[in-house]
Scaffold this motif. Structure first.
Motif, PDB file in Angstrom:
ATOM      1  N   LEU A 129      -0.330  17.914  -0.770  1.00 44.43           N
ATOM      2  CA  LEU A 129      -0.494  16.244  -0.608  1.00 44.43           C
ATOM      3  C   LEU A 129      -0.867  15.688  -1.908  1.00 44.43           C
ATOM      4  CD1 LEU A 129      -0.180  13.557   1.154  1.00 44.43           C
ATOM      5  CD2 LEU A 129      -2.783  14.058   1.730  1.00 44.43           C
ATOM      6  N   VAL A 130      -0.130  14.837  -2.426  1.00 46.12           N
ATOM      7  CA  VAL A 130      -0.450  14.043  -3.758  1.00 46.12           C
ATOM      8  C   VAL A 130      -0.494  12.499  -3.536  1.00 46.12           C
ATOM      9  CG1 VAL A 130       0.009  13.573  -6.221  1.00 46.12           C
ATOM     10  CG2 VAL A 130       0.242  15.812  -5.306  1.00 46.12           C
ATOM     11  N   LEU A 131      -1.585  11.864  -3.825  1.00 39.89           N
ATOM     12  CA  LEU A 131      -1.756  10.405  -3.474  1.00 39.89           C
ATOM     13  C   LEU A 131      -1.851   9.690  -4.802  1.00 39.89           C
ATOM     14  CD1 LEU A 131      -4.572  10.813  -0.689  1.00 39.89           C
ATOM     15  CD2 LEU A 131      -1.894  10.246  -0.327  1.00 39.89           C
ATOM     16  N   VAL A 132      -1.033   8.757  -4.880  1.00 37.68           N
ATOM     17  CA  VAL A 132      -0.990   7.629  -5.949  1.00 37.68           C
ATOM     18  C   VAL A 132      -1.657   6.238  -5.437  1.00 37.68           C
ATOM     19  CG1 VAL A 132       0.446   6.461  -7.601  1.00 37.68           C
ATOM     20  CG2 VAL A 132       1.055   8.857  -7.220  1.00 37.68           C
ATOM     21  N   GLY A 134      -3.959   2.553  -5.715  1.00 34.18           N
ATOM     22  CA  GLY A 134      -4.476   1.319  -6.453  1.00 34.18           C
ATOM     23  C   GLY A 134      -3.950   0.214  -5.984  1.00 34.18           C
ATOM     24  N   PRO A 135      -4.527  -0.902  -6.160  1.00 34.14           N
ATOM     25  CA  PRO A 135      -4.427  -2.183  -5.444  1.00 34.14           C
ATOM     26  C   PRO A 135      -3.117  -2.765  -5.700  1.00 34.14           C
ATOM     27  CG  PRO A 135      -5.659  -2.453  -7.803  1.00 34.14           C
ATOM     28  CD  PRO A 135      -5.202  -1.184  -7.634  1.00 34.14           C
ATOM     29  N   THR A 136      -2.456  -3.644  -4.851  1.00 29.59           N
ATOM     30  CA  THR A 136      -1.273  -4.162  -4.832  1.00 29.59           C
ATOM     31  C   THR A 136      -0.886  -4.760  -6.227  1.00 29.59           C
ATOM     32  OG1 THR A 136      -1.262  -4.960  -2.617  1.00 29.59           O
ATOM     33  CG2 THR A 136       0.296  -5.989  -3.713  1.00 29.59           C
ATOM     34  N   GLY A 137       0.259  -4.376  -6.730  1.00 31.74           N
ATOM     35  CA  GLY A 137       0.708  -4.976  -8.230  1.00 31.74           C
ATOM     36  C   GLY A 137       0.181  -4.165  -9.081  1.00 31.74           C
ATOM     37  N   SER A 138      -0.421  -2.858  -8.737  1.00 35.83           N
ATOM     38  CA  SER A 138      -0.876  -2.032  -9.893  1.00 35.83           C
ATOM     39  C   SER A 138       0.248  -1.024 -10.673  1.00 35.83           C
ATOM     40  CB  SER A 138      -2.079  -1.128  -9.471  1.00 35.83           C
ATOM     41  OG  SER A 138      -1.682  -0.565  -8.448  1.00 35.83           O
ATOM     42  N   GLY A 139       1.576  -1.181 -10.039  1.00 30.44           N
ATOM     43  CA  GLY A 139       2.444   0.015 -10.592  1.00 30.44           C
ATOM     44  C   GLY A 139       2.412   1.296  -9.971  1.00 30.44           C
ATOM     45  N   LYS A 140       1.932   1.349  -8.675  1.00 32.46           N
ATOM     46  CA  LYS A 140       2.149   2.735  -7.916  1.00 32.46           C
ATOM     47  C   LYS A 140       3.659   3.241  -7.832  1.00 32.46           C
ATOM     48  CE  LYS A 140      -0.063   1.002  -4.169  1.00 32.46           C
ATOM     49  NZ  LYS A 140      -0.268  -0.259  -4.628  1.00 32.46           N
ATOM     50  N   SER A 141       4.484   2.044  -7.381  1.00 35.92           N
ATOM     51  CA  SER A 141       5.734   2.441  -7.199  1.00 35.92           C
ATOM     52  C   SER A 141       6.272   3.089  -8.470  1.00 35.92           C
ATOM     53  CB  SER A 141       6.476   1.238  -6.480  1.00 35.92           C
ATOM     54  OG  SER A 141       5.996   0.824  -5.281  1.00 35.92           O
ATOM     55  N   THR A 142       6.113   2.172  -9.580  1.00 35.32           N
ATOM     56  CA  THR A 142       6.528   2.731 -10.882  1.00 35.32           C
ATOM     57  C   THR A 142       6.275   4.233 -11.446  1.00 35.32           C
ATOM     58  OG1 THR A 142       6.820   0.466 -11.582  1.00 35.32           O
ATOM     59  CG2 THR A 142       6.817   2.027 -13.501  1.00 35.32           C
ATOM     60  N   THR A 143       4.853   4.391 -11.115  1.00 34.49           N
ATOM     61  CA  THR A 143       4.506   5.747 -11.619  1.00 34.49           C
ATOM     62  C   THR A 143       5.261   6.877 -10.422  1.00 34.49           C
ATOM     63  OG1 THR A 143       2.252   4.869 -12.245  1.00 34.49           O
ATOM     64  CG2 THR A 143       2.510   7.162 -11.350  1.00 34.49           C
ATOM     65  N   LEU A 144       5.237   6.543  -9.406  1.00 33.34           N
ATOM     66  CA  LEU A 144       5.749   7.440  -8.339  1.00 33.34           C
ATOM     67  C   LEU A 144       7.373   7.686  -8.738  1.00 33.34           C
ATOM     68  CD1 LEU A 144       4.377   6.581  -4.471  1.00 33.34           C
ATOM     69  CD2 LEU A 144       4.527   8.919  -5.925  1.00 33.34           C
ATOM     70  N   GLY A 207       6.225   5.710   1.202  1.00 29.00           N
ATOM     71  CA  GLY A 207       6.094   4.597   0.564  1.00 29.00           C
ATOM     72  C   GLY A 207       4.771   3.797   1.017  1.00 29.00           C
ATOM     73  N   GLU A 208       4.450   3.893   2.093  1.00 29.32           N
ATOM     74  CA  GLU A 208       3.001   3.274   2.465  1.00 29.32           C
ATOM     75  C   GLU A 208       2.462   3.978   3.477  1.00 29.32           C
ATOM     76  OE1 GLU A 208       1.895  -0.389   2.384  1.00 29.32           O
ATOM     77  OE2 GLU A 208       3.550  -1.272   1.018  1.00 29.32           O
ATOM     78  N   MET A 209       1.205   4.724   3.537  1.00 30.62           N
ATOM     79  CA  MET A 209       0.473   5.278   4.283  1.00 30.62           C
ATOM     80  C   MET A 209      -0.682   4.293   4.723  1.00 30.62           C
ATOM     81  SD  MET A 209       0.070   8.926   2.611  1.00 30.62           S
ATOM     82  CE  MET A 209      -1.253   9.625   3.546  1.00 30.62           C
ATOM     83  N   ARG A 210      -0.415   3.390   5.879  1.00 28.53           N
ATOM     84  CA  ARG A 210      -1.220   2.347   6.128  1.00 28.53           C
ATOM     85  C   ARG A 210      -1.724   2.285   7.587  1.00 28.53           C
ATOM     86  NH1 ARG A 210       3.684  -1.803   4.934  1.00 28.53           N
ATOM     87  NH2 ARG A 210       5.063  -1.224   6.850  1.00 28.53           N
ATOM     88  N   LEU A 227       5.934  19.181   0.014  1.00 31.71           N
ATOM     89  CA  LEU A 227       5.069  18.440  -0.947  1.00 31.71           C
ATOM     90  C   LEU A 227       5.247  16.995  -0.665  1.00 31.71           C
ATOM     91  CD1 LEU A 227       3.415  18.288  -3.466  1.00 31.71           C
ATOM     92  CD2 LEU A 227       5.445  18.192  -4.777  1.00 31.71           C
ATOM     93  N   VAL A 228       4.083  16.353  -0.397  1.00 30.77           N
ATOM     94  CA  VAL A 228       4.186  15.069   0.299  1.00 30.77           C
ATOM     95  C   VAL A 228       3.496  14.109  -0.783  1.00 30.77           C
ATOM     96  CG1 VAL A 228       3.348  13.348   1.981  1.00 30.77           C
ATOM     97  CG2 VAL A 228       4.107  15.671   2.530  1.00 30.77           C
ATOM     98  N   PHE A 229       4.167  13.132  -1.226  1.00 28.12           N
ATOM     99  CA  PHE A 229       3.385  12.066  -2.232  1.00 28.12           C
ATOM    100  C   PHE A 229       3.273  10.837  -1.112  1.00 28.12           C
ATOM    101  CE2 PHE A 229       5.595  14.831  -5.238  1.00 28.12           C
ATOM    102  CZ  PHE A 229       4.868  14.891  -6.267  1.00 28.12           C
ATOM    103  N   GLY A 230       2.288  10.175  -1.409  1.00 32.23           N
ATOM    104  CA  GLY A 230       2.112   8.998  -0.667  1.00 32.23           C
ATOM    105  C   GLY A 230       1.083   7.991  -1.461  1.00 32.23           C
ATOM    106  N   THR A 231       0.936   6.687  -0.943  1.00 30.23           N
ATOM    107  CA  THR A 231       0.386   5.712  -1.699  1.00 30.23           C
ATOM    108  C   THR A 231      -0.846   5.006  -0.754  1.00 30.23           C
ATOM    109  OG1 THR A 231       1.541   3.784  -1.030  1.00 30.23           O
ATOM    110  CG2 THR A 231       2.329   5.086  -2.966  1.00 30.23           C
ATOM    111  N   LEU A 232      -2.001   4.679  -1.334  1.00 27.95           N
ATOM    112  CA  LEU A 232      -2.799   4.039  -0.404  1.00 27.95           C
ATOM    113  C   LEU A 232      -3.444   2.868  -1.606  1.00 27.95           C
ATOM    114  CD1 LEU A 232      -5.066   6.798   0.947  1.00 27.95           C
ATOM    115  CD2 LEU A 232      -3.793   5.204   2.170  1.00 27.95           C
ATOM    116  N   HIS A 233      -4.254   1.650  -0.889  1.00 33.21           N
ATOM    117  CA  HIS A 233      -4.520   0.645  -1.430  1.00 33.21           C
ATOM    118  C   HIS A 233      -6.087   0.931  -1.822  1.00 33.21           C
ATOM    119  CE1 HIS A 233      -0.636  -0.818   0.085  1.00 33.21           C
ATOM    120  NE2 HIS A 233      -0.774  -1.650  -1.285  1.00 33.21           N
TER     121      HIS A 233
END
Length: 414
Positions: A129-132, A134-144, A207-210, A227-233
């Motif tokens: 598991l790899v987590l990217v 950051g707050p909303t609008g920090s560019g997480k989607s761009t980095t992923l 896209g969102e692990m909420r 291999l799982v990539f996910g995002t958190l705020h």
């Protein structure tokens, strides 16, 4: 050409990132983090008719009916082959509202984004598991998107993305990429994750692990060898680990710590900071990098996440990077101002000494006492108390003036 496209064209022409539309208010854009009015529309609020027309036109009948029923809608709108927007429709106190985020059609590389080279190593992994974050609008989607593109050009894998909505569109290169949108292609993130286990996938991007179910399924998928990539705020690695565990009931947290310690491979926390005019303006991505090793796994199992900072600081040789150290480096090079560094830092006392004298009161935002405003001078002994002053008369509130006619007016210069 859709009516709303004129606003999008203006947004692109001035290098803005977001378009805000709210019924009863003037339309606005966000540029380099600042919200500003559109010239010519400052005193021209969006009417109910204009809002309904511009939103329903790009949503289409089926999505519009769903929005009218639920009050929320997420999807992607493609204005042309060079411009896509992430759309969020909502209902608010004055009526309809929406926020649109420009999605670059060209996927930048990790090098172009200035992401530390160690992040590429996460793309080489075959499970975990790899987590990217950051707050909303920090560019997480761009980095992923950059990470997925690196894998796509480097390895023959099957990558399944589950997003709401699909933002960056990937073309197959060495890899096969299956992109699924919630709720268009799958009912929910948990449903998409469950299906990915049966789709011969090597990599899954969530896209969102909420919610608890999505996080639980992501951990399970990582344990099974995906291999799982996910995002958190969350803003840093410690908060990310705490959030992953705290979302579970207390009687399950011991087991979750064990699962997370075994499956977590890394955390890439990201903030966007404003660059100084001397550095060219705009914004720069600053990252905290946690690469999980045996020490990190032991800390997670023990629940001693306060020790993670020391491990990150000591792990520079492995490519780890502490957020404050990364901010400090950019400040020393003049890329970001002391004010911006102070506002985004974790340990604010480290940066406070670099603030100009007139900004030293910012220390109160870190928990200090607010300065006491001087009151009126004391009356001389024996003097009669002063008569309280009547409040100033407020001018009458006038209703906003609507533009003449029923046709929504085109902003000047568009």
């Amino acid at each position: 050409m859709a009516y709303i496209d004129q606003f999008f064209e203006y947004l692109i022409s001035v290098g803005a990132s977001d378009f805000h539309m709210a019924q009863g208010d003037a339309p606005k854009i966000r540029k380099h983090g600042e919200v500003m009015a559109i010239p010519g529309r400052e005193n021209l609020p969006v009417s109910a008719e204009e809002a309904a027309f511009m939103l329903s036109e790009i949503a289409g009948p089926e999505r519009w009916a769903r929005f009218e029923e639920t009050g929320d809608l997420d999807f992607a709108y493609e204005m042309n082959e060079d411009s896509r927007f992430r759309c969020n429709f909502l209902k608010q106190t004055r009526g309809y509202g929406a926020v649109f985020r420009l999605i670059p059609t060209k996927i930048l590389t990790l090098e172009q984004l200035g992401i530390p080279p160690v992040v590429k190593e996460f793309g080489h992994m075959r499970g975990g598991l790899v987590l990217v974050t950051g707050p909303t609008g920090s560019g997480k989607s761009t980095t992923l998107a950059a990470i997925v593109d690196y894998i796509n050009v480097s390895f023959p894998r099957h990558i399944v993305t589950i997003e709401e909505p699909i933002e960056f569109v990937h073309n197959n290169k060495k890899s096969i990429i299956t992109q699924r949108e919630v709720p268009e292609h799958t009912h929910s993130f948990p449903a998409g994750l469950k299906a990915a286990l049966r789709e011969d996938s090597d990599i899954v991007l969530v896209g969102e692990m909420r919610d608890l179910e999505t996080i639980q399924l992501a951990l399970t998928a990582a344990e099974t060898g995906l291999l799982v990539f996910g995002t958190l705020h969350t803003n840093n690695a410690r908060k990310t680990v705490d959030r992953m565990i705290d979302v579970f009931p207390s009687d399950q947290q011991g087991q979750v710590r064990t699962m997370l310690a075994a499956s977590l491979r890394g955390v890439v926390a990201q903030l966007l900071l404003k660059k100084t005019p001397e550095a060219g303006g705009g914004r720069i991505a600053i990252n905290e990098i946690l690469v999980v090793n045996s020490a990190v796994s032991a800390i997670i199992r023990e629940g001693a996440t306060q020790k993670l900072q020391d491990v990150i600081v000591a792990g520079k040789g492995q490519g780890m990077q502490f957020m404050d150290d990364a901010i400090w480096k950019e400040m020393q090079q003049g890329v970001v101002s002391p004010h911006e560094a102070y506002m985004k830092a974790i340990d604010k006392n480290r940066f406070k000494v670099f603030l100009p004298d007139e900004e030293q009161d910012l220390g109160n935002s870190a928990g200090g006492a607010a300065p006491v405003k001087p009151g009126p001078p004391a009356a001389p002994p024996g003097a009669a108390p002063a008569r309280p002053q009547a409040p100033p008369t407020r001018p009458p509130i006038r209703p906003p003036q609507r533009p003449p006619g029923n046709t929504p007016q085109r902003p000047p210069g568009m």
